[in-house]
Design an enzyme around this catalytic site. Structure first.
Site, mmCIF file in Angstrom:
data_model
loop_
_atom_site.group_PDB
_atom_site.id
_atom_site.type_symbol
_atom_site.label_atom_id
_atom_site.label_comp_id
_atom_site.label_asym_id
_atom_site.label_seq_id
_atom_site.Cartn_x
_atom_site.Cartn_y
_atom_site.Cartn_z
ATOM 1 N N ASP A 130 0.707 -1.258 0.051
ATOM 2 C CA ASP A 130 0.021 0.002 -0.069
ATOM 3 C C ASP A 130 1.076 1.125 -0.185
ATOM 4 O O ASP A 130 1.830 1.073 -0.344
ATOM 5 C CB ASP A 130 -0.816 -0.109 1.364
ATOM 6 C CG ASP A 130 -2.364 0.633 0.962
ATOM 7 O OD1 ASP A 130 -2.223 1.782 1.012
ATOM 8 O OD2 ASP A 130 -3.233 -0.132 0.939
ATOM 9 N N HIS A 145 -3.696 6.080 3.266
ATOM 10 C CA HIS A 145 -4.053 4.712 3.141
ATOM 11 C C HIS A 145 -3.621 3.555 3.727
ATOM 12 O O HIS A 145 -4.430 2.712 4.554
ATOM 13 C CB HIS A 145 -4.253 4.559 1.590
ATOM 14 C CG HIS A 145 -5.357 3.756 1.012
ATOM 15 N ND1 HIS A 145 -4.946 2.259 0.762
ATOM 16 C CD2 HIS A 145 -6.609 3.682 0.696
ATOM 17 C CE1 HIS A 145 -5.727 1.665 0.320
ATOM 18 N NE2 HIS A 145 -7.081 2.462 0.579
ATOM 19 N N SER A 191 -11.643 -1.115 0.484
ATOM 20 C CA SER A 191 -10.267 -1.025 1.016
ATOM 21 C C SER A 191 -10.161 -1.174 2.618
ATOM 22 O O SER A 191 -9.134 -1.551 3.033
ATOM 23 C CB SER A 191 -9.600 0.119 0.551
ATOM 24 O OG SER A 191 -9.236 0.540 -0.691
#
Ligand SMILES: *[C@@H]1O[C@H](CO)[C@@H](O)[C@H](O)[C@H]1NC(C)=O
Ligand SMILES: *[C@@H]1O[C@H](CO)[C@@H](O)[C@H](O)[C@H]1NC(C)=O
Ligand SMILES: *[C@@H]1O[C@H](CO)[C@@H](O)[C@H](O)[C@H]1NC(C)=O
Ligand SMILES: *[C@@H]1O[C@H](CO)[C@@H](O)[C@H](O)[C@H]1NC(C)=O
Ligand SMILES: *[C@@H]1O[C@H](CO)[C@@H](O)[C@H](O)[C@H]1NC(C)=O
Ligand SMILES: *[C@H]1O[C@H](CO)[C@@H](O)[C@H](O)[C@H]1NC(C)=O
Length: 861
Positions: free
Chosen positions: A148, A198, A514
């Site tokens: 990520d 994220h 996600s």
């Protein structure tokens, strides 16, 4: 054909790189890195051999971008302009893919109220709270790799450090802060996430421990004992690329990760993309690969993202948390959450004298507010109008314009059928959606006292919302292009509190699949704690799918389709308690023509200590209809109906001794209802319920499509595509090609436009002689000859805010004479037809019988 609207799309699409467009033949599509390819070698070819073969090609010059080991190949940057097709023809090379750019959605600064305890309620939906409290499992010793944007390992809830002895023990930065597709990736050893967020959010969902570190409210991730590997493949801007992601996946494997989680949004496609190929290879070596299904729920079916399509990888759908954080107002003594329009983009703020005017029809029902007539005879000047969110006649933009023209100061839209819907809206008009029940309460309050006023809050607050604890609207629908069951399972992904980089606030609430996929990754770790060993990925998936609990949409009594939720919402408590393995983990019935359900064998394995009697039963879900009315593009919102398969078992009760297994024959019959020409997706669950109060029922999801899948429309013809346009490089004008047009290649660029409503194993552009009908070859485009598998297009292109299309530039009047030709050749003088063809799903690919075929232009050379 709506030619004019398409022309405006092309103009928008070419503007972006207008300079290049005129200077070069090859206009790189926005999501492909020009000249970058992933090449897979044949078995028996290694890097050294491949290198010497490639170097023996004097005309070819290239640089190596990355080398793989678990995937037998490399990624290269071709500097001599050779195409992917050229590479594919070199002996020793098996497959070639362009390197695609992956882009995370932009991080939004969070201004949520993070202090409300309901936000941790996700763990109650999944039994994780019970498992943590009762058994004290934490996933200790399990290594989870996060592919990520990196992890802010300085975060106290994530251990505060990086390296030996730290929670974030492993990792690497493959991209650097500044990477975008035009820059070279800069590697270094520090995978800290300071600028995207994220990856840090994902890590927190898996295993933050924010109980004693001054978080706005104490919370823990699913498995607060796991060790992390941070593989940073997204830069600050959230940009990554196929080959970089694959490097991250390989290192995660080599550093001993037990589970890797990849939440990479991407379009739908076939499982033969290189990430899915590598994911399967890792999974075959025992690694658990968890990925997100995607956030394209608003697009309708066929939309699961390609990273989860590997046979052995787990694609995760999202359920909304039972509670959510929203802006709100107070009216007639009650507080109601609302969701403001995208165009307005901020909290509503209206004066006190802007009181409510419900806009009623003559029969006393709420009006849709779509046009001036709706307001005739009513004085709404300076008021807040309340209308119903029926989208049959208009959408929010039209509705807002009509209300504004009538003088209203703002608008509330009662969502139909429920929840808080996303509104497009208007830039200059305050508008929001409210829950269905809120609409009812507003009307009641108004009737009691029409002078009641609104109080608008400028902050957010947590509400139990309509639809909470249900499948998320945004979560992508399957099935995949081969009618396989994707997504596999669901987890909480809507309104999830987790960690964020310290310099970006430290904590944030986010929504998306996600967020759901790391939840599943963390759940694996708890399962491994319970089993006291790391299970093979596919065995873990089997248990988790068996023990998930299917759910329904809000106010629906039947379960939601398997194409929306797979096996259902993950339940870790059940997964740990179960004493049964019920296989296979899913049953794919395919379509009426290829129907596999006549004679299916399922196996009940009793892994407990006692002989157990199981009762077999059948549960159905709603069916989903996407092709009502002869549309060639799937409906954005599938129509839910009750087309049910029937099931018979060879035995209804089965006794299985401890440690033994018993096979049962299951016969499926397609639903009698539901029209084959509408291709209903039907589905359900086969259930084995063990006797005894505490024992956990186990399920196998099944799904099929009634009708002949070969007839499912592929290319969107409702929209006037496919079509061949010609763009004039001098004037910038774009127009349709007239019959017999002679293209002036010096100034004209022909552009093929397609829009795919569902998957095709092969989309191809072919040239035929007009008179003889003889096939001349495949058009040479910026991708080489087009003849490849494609997933469906998104409904709306988020960059242009217009229907998504895909454009291909026909280069210099050249064709590849066969699919195996290595160089393009010029087309001789004559008259030709240009054909766009899309191979039908599950077909053998004989042209033209197995294709949808469109003649898009007659041209003269
Ligand atoms: C959620 O919590 C309630 C009350 O504590 C409990 O009864 C329920 O079983 C929990 N749900 C799950 C899935 O564990
Ligand atoms: C409509 O209401 C506004 C505000 O209450 C008022 O100023 C206006 O005069 C009214 N218009 C008519 C036509 O009654
Ligand atoms: C509300 O108050 C403002 C400011 O006093 C005034 O301009 C406006 O006309 C009023 N609107 C209504 C609907 O009464
Ligand atoms: C949900 O069902 C209840 C009871 O049947 C009903 O009162 C309510 O209006 C329904 N809500 C929606 C949004 O349909
Ligand atoms: C192209 O090459 C492949 C692999 O060598 C072969 O299987 C295929 O038959 C060839 N196709 C044609 C049309 O020659
Ligand atoms: C799982 O992938 C989701 C989607 O990107 C991503 O958000 C999440 O980071 C990944 N989880 C892991 C364990 O890497």
């Amino acid at each position: 054909m709506k030619i004019t609207s398409i022309i405006s799309l092309i103009a928008a699409a070419t503007l972006v790189s207008a300079g290049k467009f005129q200077a070069a033949d090859l206009r790189p599509n926005a999501d492909v890195i020009p000249g970058a390819f992933i090449i897979e070698y044949h078995d028996g070819i290694d890097h050294a051999k491949a290198n010497s073969i490639l170097n023996s090609k004097k005309e070819l010059s290239f640089k190596v971008r990355g080398k793989y080991n678990l995937f037998n190949g490399a990624s290269i940057q071709v500097e001599s302009g050779h195409s992917g097709e050229y590479l594919a023809k070199i002996p020793g090379i098996k497959r070639v893919w362009p390197v695609e750019v992956y882009q995370l959605p932009k991080a939004k600064p969070s201004n949520e109220d993070l202090t409300l305890p309901q936000l941790t309620s996700a763990h109650n939906m999944t039994g994780v709270d019970y498992v943590q409290k009762t058994f004290k499992y934490t996933g200790k010793g399990i290594k989870v790799g996060i592919i990520d944007s990196g992890i802010d390992y300085t975060h106290p809830a994530l251990g505060g450090c990086f390296g030996k002895g730290c929670r974030v023990r492993y990792g690497w930065d493959f991209v650097g802060d500044d990477y975008d597709k035009t820059k070279v990736a800069k590697q270094d050893s520090d995978p800290r996430d300071t600028c995207n967020g994220h990856g840090t959010h994902v890590a927190g969902i898996i295993g933050a421990d924010a109980r004693k570190v001054g978080a706005p409210q104490p919370f823990v991730g699913v498995a607060p004992g796991v060790t992390f590997g941070a593989y940073r493949i997204f830069s600050c801007a959230g940009t990554g690329a196929t080959d970089i992601i694959m490097l991250g996946m390989e290192l995660a494997f080599n550093q001993g990760m037990n589970i890797i989680n990849m939440s990479l949004g991407a379009g739908s496609a076939y499982k033969s993309n290189p990430i899915a190929v590598l994911a399967d290879s890792l999974a075959a070596r025992g690694l658990t690969v968890v990925t997100s299904a995607g956030n394209d729920g608003a697009d309708g079916v066929w939309s699961v993202g390609n990273t989860g399509l590997g046979e052995l990888s787990t694609a995760v759908a999202s359920y909304d948390n039972v509670a959510g954080s929203y802006h709100y107002f107070k009216y007639a003594g009650a507080e109601h959450p609302y969701s403001f329009s995208q165009a307005w983009g901020k909290a509503l703020n209206l004066p006190t004298n802007a009181t409510l005017v419900p806009v009623f029809e003559k029969d006393g029902t709420l009006s849709d507010g779509c046009d001036a007539d709706s307001y005739a005879g009513k004085n709404v000047t300076g008021k807040v109008v309340l209308v119903i969110g029926d989208v049959t006649r208009c959408k929010s933009g039209g509705r807002g314009a009509a209300a504004k023209a009538a003088g209203a100061a703002g608008m509330l839209i009662q969502t139909l059928p429920l929840g808080l819907s996303n509104l497009g809206g208007n830039l200059d008009f305050q508008m929001a959606s409210i829950e269905f029940s809120a609409g009812q309460e507003l009307i009641a309050g108004y009737k009691k006292n029409p002078a009641s006023t609104f109080t608008w809050s400028s902050t957010k607050k947590s509400f139990r919302v309509e639809g909470g604890g249900r499948p998320s609207d945004f979560s992508s629908w399957g099935l995949d292009g081969e009618l396989r069951i994707k997504p596999n399972i669901a987890a909480p992904g809507g309104n999830i509190l987790s960690t964020y980089p310290l310099n970006m606030g430290g904590y944030a609430i986010e929504s998306g699949t996600s967020m759901a996929s790391p939840y599943v990754a963390g759940s694996h770790a708890l399962l491994y704690s319970a089993h006291k060993k790391v299970l093979r990925g596919q065995d873990a998936r089997q248990i988790l799918m068996n023990t998930a609990t299917p759910g329904s949409f809000f106010n629906h009594t039947e379960y939601a389709p398997v194409a929306k939720q797979g096996a259902g919402l993950i339940n870790v408590r059940n997964a740990i308690a179960t004493q049964t393995i019920f296989s296979p983990d899913r049953i794919e019935l395919l379509d009426s023509v290829h129907f596999t359900g006549k004679n299916v064998e399922v196996k009940i394995k009793n892994v407990g200590k006692h002989t157990t009697v199981y009762t077999l039963s059948h549960e159905t879900t709603e069916s989903a209809i996407s092709y009502r009315g002869g549309n060639s593009y799937p409906l954005a919102t599938p129509i839910l109906e009750a087309d049910k398969a029937t099931v018979t078992f060879s035995q209804k009760k089965v006794t299985v001794r401890a440690g033994q297994s018993v096979k049962v024959k299951v016969q499926f019959k397609e639903p009698a209802t539901g029209k084959a020409i509408e291709f209903p997706f039907y589905s359900g669950y086969i259930v084995a319920t063990p006797q005894g109060k505490a024992s956990v029922p186990v399920r196998i999801p099944y799904a099929g499509v009634k009708g002949d899948i070969a007839k499912v429309p592929i290319l969107d013809t409702d929209y006037g595509v496919p079509v061949l346009f010609v763009s004039n490089k001098k004037t910038g004008k774009v127009g349709a090609i007239e019959k017999g047009h002679k293209i002036d290649w010096a100034v004209e660029q022909p552009i093929l436009v397609t829009r795919l409503g569902s998957h095709t194993p092969e989309l191809s552009f072919r040239l035929f002689e007009a008179k003889s009908g003889k096939e001349v070859g495949y058009l040479n485009t910026q991708y080489g000859p087009v003849a490849a598998s494609f997933g469906r297009s998104k409904n709306i292109d988020t960059n242009t805010n217009k229907p998504a299309i895909r454009t291909f530039n026909w280069l210099q009047g050249t064709v590849y004479t066969g699919i195996n030709a290595t160089v393009p050749t010029a087309v001789p003088a004559g008259e030709y037809k240009v054909i766009v063809a899309a191979q039908r799903k599950l077909s053998r690919g004989k042209f033209p019988a197995d294709f949808e075929v469109y003649e898009v232009a007659d041209v003269t050379f």
